[in-house]
Scaffold this active site. Structure first.
Site, short mmCIF file in Angstrom:
data_model
loop_
_atom_site.label_atom_id
_atom_site.label_comp_id
_atom_site.label_asym_id
_atom_site.label_seq_id
_atom_site.Cartn_x
_atom_site.Cartn_y
_atom_site.Cartn_z
CG HIS A 26 -0.34 0.41 2.55
ND1 HIS A 26 -0.09 1.77 3.07
CD2 HIS A 26 0.28 -0.36 3.48
CE1 HIS A 26 0.44 1.47 4.02
NE2 HIS A 26 0.72 0.40 4.53
CB CYS A 27 1.15 4.16 -1.69
SG CYS A 27 -0.43 4.58 -2.74
CB ALA A 28 -0.11 8.31 0.75
NE ARG A 30 -2.61 5.89 -5.13
CZ ARG A 30 -1.57 6.47 -5.94
NH1 ARG A 30 -1.49 5.72 -7.01
NH2 ARG A 30 -0.84 7.06 -5.49
#
Length: 474
Positions: A26-28, A30
């Site tokens: 995951h990112c910030a 998504r």
């Protein structure tokens, strides 16, 4: 049971189950999936989930927009799925199996410049602030700048150049380090290589054109010009990749017990020599040619057409990932012309996408559930992050996306037509005005107003005239 356990189970089912997931991270905002078979993902059901704000596929990854609570969602997903988590870098590596050659090339380019963007943004803001206090004559009847009447602000102006110079003049150091990091080679060698391209011992790149005599290294049988590559992008990239390739190949043939001595020597020394004799001069000419073509397009008699096309197509480029190539062009323009007239159009495109979502908020003001997606998406877009707005709202209804593209195109024509230039890459939204050269700020403000008003009005008009464009709106 976690907060999102039930939603996580649903998502696991809709992406095709545990066996269809090759990697997940995951990112910030998504969840990032690398799926073994993308056709098994039920996109319609995923997007109907209340916790999901949109989906899209990019760079070989199926990405599900969750929002600011994505880290909590990710933890619950990992628990219910029983999948071992991996890093974002491992997800990217796995995703490249789903890419064609061009996509892999662009992904690699993006991975080189992504670590540099925070510094570039800060540098742009610093240069903009220095110009405001040092170049705009606001005091004593418009005859003097702030630095001319205040010793404090004069000191601030001088001090801030320390940071600006470190970011932009010594940019090759960051590029060669980033390439070494990405290629999995020795990062300190990448840093050393970058320093050899911008060493104070060399003639500054900005002084080459006016130099009466260029210093040389005299080897008796040959002379090598001692030219620096301050702010040069392509020479640094060519040198960085050569170093990584040499190091990997030398490491394969050198015995392990002497590798610490021989590998750095046999990789670094030839690279520095080749960089200054071959790659540097060639890279300089390539970079100058690219930036000159772009700059000529933006200053020619048909600059309005280039601006209109770029402003209209930039948002679709974001979907494909092709927008990453603009970073290198922006940096090359900055090094050659002291600023970039390409980047302001990017900021305007981001603003336009946010304005289209703002119109959707107005049109659907009674839809409290959608506001949970649209309001944060608008704020995020105005601050330069467009994905939640584009994938969560604008592409869902389609016509707001078209309205934003049209508004961006008109704003870009105004920006380019009035000669707006940015000091550097900055925050790609409304705060982007701080990176614009002071003398261009008024016209950029006009272009920003157009990027806000036109998409808003067009979205409402398209809605009233039922320009659905395959949207999901009732």
């Amino acid at each position: 049971m976690g907060k999102f356990s039930n939603d996580a189970r649903q998502l696991l089912e809709y992406v095709g189950g545990k066996e269809n997931i090759a990697a997940v991270s995951h990112c910030a905002t998504r969840m990032r999936f690398v799926l073994r078979d993308t056709k098994k993902a039920d996109v319609k059901k995923i997007e109907e989930m209340k916790v999901v704000k949109g989906t899209f596929t990019q760079a070989g990854q199926f990405q599900v927009i969750i929002g600011n609570e994505v880290s909590t969602f990710y933890n619950d997903f990992m628990e219910v799925s029983g999948i071992d988590g991996v890093s974002k870098e491992e997800v990217k590596a796995a995703a490249k199996n789903n890419m064609n050659f061009l996509q892999r090339l662009l992904a690699n380019l993006a991975e080189i410049f992504a670590p540099l963007i925070p510094a570039l943004v800060v540098g742009g803001l610093i240069l903009g602030f220095r110009n405001v206090i040092g170049d705009i004559k606001l005091l004593e009847g418009g005859t003097k700048t702030l630095t001319q009447v205040s010793q404090f602000w004069s000191g601030v102006h001088s001090f801030l150049w320390l940071i600006g110079e470190a970011i932009f003049f010594f940019l090759p150091v960051g590029i060669t380090w980033s390439i070494s990091k990405k290629m999995g080679t020795t990062q300190i060698l990448g840093i050393v290589l970058g320093i050899t391209l911008v060493s104070p011992q060399l003639l500054n790149a900005y002084a080459v054109a006016g130099a009466k005599e260029i210093p040389v290294w005299n080897f008796g049988f040959a002379k090598v010009q001692m030219i620096g590559y301050q702010a040069q992008v392509i020479p640094a990239m060519l040198a960085g990749f050569l170093l990584a390739i040499l190091e990997k190949n030398v490491r394969r043939i050198v015995p392990e017990y002497i590798s610490m001595i021989l590998v750095p020597f046999l990789a670094l020394v030839p690279t520095v020599l080749i960089a200054h004799t071959v790659l540097g001069p060639i890279g300089w000419k390539i970079g100058a040619a690219i930036s000159s073509v772009v700059y000529a397009s933006l200053t020619s008699s048909v600059k309005w057409l280039f601006a209109a096309v770029f402003g209209f197509t930039y948002a679709p480029l974001v979907i494909t990932g092709l927008h990453h190539m603009t970073n290198a062009i922006d940096l090359q323009l900055m090094g050659q012309f002291g600023g970039t007239n390409l980047w302001p159009m990017i900021a305007l495109s981001n603003i336009a996408q946010g304005s289209a979502v703002l119109a959707i908020i107005y049109l659907h003001r009674k839809d409290e559930e959608e506001k949970q997606i649209s309001i944060p998406a608008t704020i995020s877009c105005y601050l330069g992050v467009t994905e939640p707005a584009m994938f969560g709202i604008n592409l869902k209804y389609a016509y707001p996306f078209l309205a934003a593209m049209i508004g961006s195109s008109i704003a870009a024509v105004i920006s380019v037509g009035s000669g707006v230039m940015a000091n550097s890459i900055g925050v790609g939204g409304i705060p982007g005005i701080l990176s614009i050269k002071p003398q261009n700020m008024p016209m950029f403000a006009v272009a920003m107003l157009v990027a806000i008003v036109v998409p808003f009005i067009l979205t409402i008009i398209f809605n009233k005239r039922k320009v659905a464009l395959n949207s999901t709106e009732c």
